[in-house]
Every structure is written in C-alpha cells, then in structure tokens.
Scaffold this motif. Structure first.
Motif, PDB file in Angstrom:
ATOM      1  N   GLU A  21     -52.958  -9.945  -5.803  1.00 56.62           N
ATOM      2  CA  GLU A  21     -51.845 -10.283  -5.106  1.00 56.62           C
ATOM      3  C   GLU A  21     -52.619 -10.858  -3.833  1.00 56.62           C
ATOM      4  O   GLU A  21     -53.345 -10.109  -3.175  1.00 56.62           O
ATOM      5  CB  GLU A  21     -50.986  -9.257  -4.774  1.00 56.62           C
ATOM      6  N   ARG A  25     -47.055 -16.275  -0.706  1.00 55.51           N
ATOM      7  CA  ARG A  25     -47.466 -15.060  -1.706  1.00 55.51           C
ATOM      8  C   ARG A  25     -47.842 -15.765  -3.224  1.00 55.51           C
ATOM      9  O   ARG A  25     -47.202 -16.458  -3.745  1.00 55.51           O
ATOM     10  CB  ARG A  25     -46.153 -14.004  -1.888  1.00 55.51           C
ATOM     11  N   THR A  84     -49.329 -14.788  -7.001  1.00 50.87           N
ATOM     12  CA  THR A  84     -49.620 -13.614  -8.113  1.00 50.87           C
ATOM     13  C   THR A  84     -49.895 -14.213  -9.181  1.00 50.87           C
ATOM     14  O   THR A  84     -49.760 -15.647  -9.527  1.00 50.87           O
ATOM     15  CB  THR A  84     -48.506 -12.670  -8.139  1.00 50.87           C
TER      16      THR A  84
END
Length: 169
Positions: free
Chosen positions: A24, A39, A41
């Motif tokens: 992450e 973000r 991922t």
C-alpha cells in the motif's frame, strides 16, 4: 524544483511495486495550497523493473564506498525493520566500535518527516541511527542530534562526526 524531484522519486516507486502481491502506497501532500492524497494498491498493471535495471548509484552507494575505503564494514540495503505498522528501510548498516549504526539517506524530507522517522526507529528499539537529510529541502534539520545534513552528497566525515556526537550524548 524540489516538488519535481520529489514527484519523480515517487513515480519511480510504482514500477518497483509492480512485482509485489501486497503493498500500500499512501501519499499525503499539499498541492496548490490544498491537501491531497494518492493511494496506490495492487494490482499495478505495469511490468516489473528487472533488478539489473534498478539504479546502482546515488548518495547511499557513494557513502558506502567511502566508508568501505576507510576500512569500515558496511551492509548495503539491510533487511527492513518493523516498527509497529510501519517498515523502515535503512540504506546502510555500518559496524563502528562494536555497535551497528543504521543510516538512511533522505533525498527529500521535512523536519516533521525526520522527527517521525526517528520516532519509528525509537519505537523499534533502535537508538543507533543517523538520518542524512538534504538541506535544500529541510533547512536547519541538521541541528537535530541524529541528523547529518548534506548538499548534493553526504560527506563521510560529517556522518562519522554525527555518529561520534550521538555516541557522546
């Protein structure tokens, strides 16, 4: 200029993450005076970077070579260190007078990020750490005992003086 350098450094991380099943990347930043967040991922649909294509130069490598030339035992890219929910990634581990010193070269940092990083090392039970910080992005940070400031390259004498100062305190 610093923003561009930092952005390129962050962008260079993404291909390195492509060959990891779990990760992450959570970036908090300020863009145009407003708080922003990125973000990333899995899955990252980019081809992984081959090990041979990864950079084999930079301030940490130069510092390692200079320390080795002075006769110090240096471990390059030692294993990550767990600190709570975080991982620390020292660039070097240096054996000095029976102690192992962890060294991280921070190309872009702030006083706050350096303080947070030192706190994570303390939480991991590690007191023998020095962060080398670029003074163009974190001016005055070298006034902290465990921070060795640099411009363009880390001077091995400055690092050793910082370590000696921390050992005396």
């Amino acid at each position: 200029h610093s923003t561009i350098v930092y952005g390129r450094a962050l962008a260079a991380l993404v291909p390195l993450l492509a060959d990891h099943a779990r990760f992450e990347l959570d970036v908090h930043c300020r863009l145009g005076g407003e708080d922003g967040r990125l973000r990333v991922t899995p899955p990252v649909w980019l081809p992984p970077v081959e090990a041979a294509a990864r950079p084999r130069r930079g301030p940490a490598l130069e510092l390692a070579q200079e320390l080795e030339a002075l006769g110090h035992v240096v471990t390059r890219e030692p294993p990550p260190i767990a600190s709570g929910d975080h991982l620390l990634f020292p660039d070097l581990a240096v054996a000095l007078d029976g102690a192992r010193w962890w060294v991280e070269v921070q190309g872009f940092s702030t006083r706050e990020s350096l303080a947070a990083k030192l706190e994570r090392y303390r939480a991991a039970g590690i007191a023998t750490v020095v962060l080398c910080a670029d003074l163009t992005t974190a001016p005055g940070c070298d006034l902290e005992p465990q921070v060795c400031g640099f411009l363009r390259r880390v001077a091995v004498d400055d690092l050793l003086a910082t370590i000696a100062s921390v050992r005396r305190s």
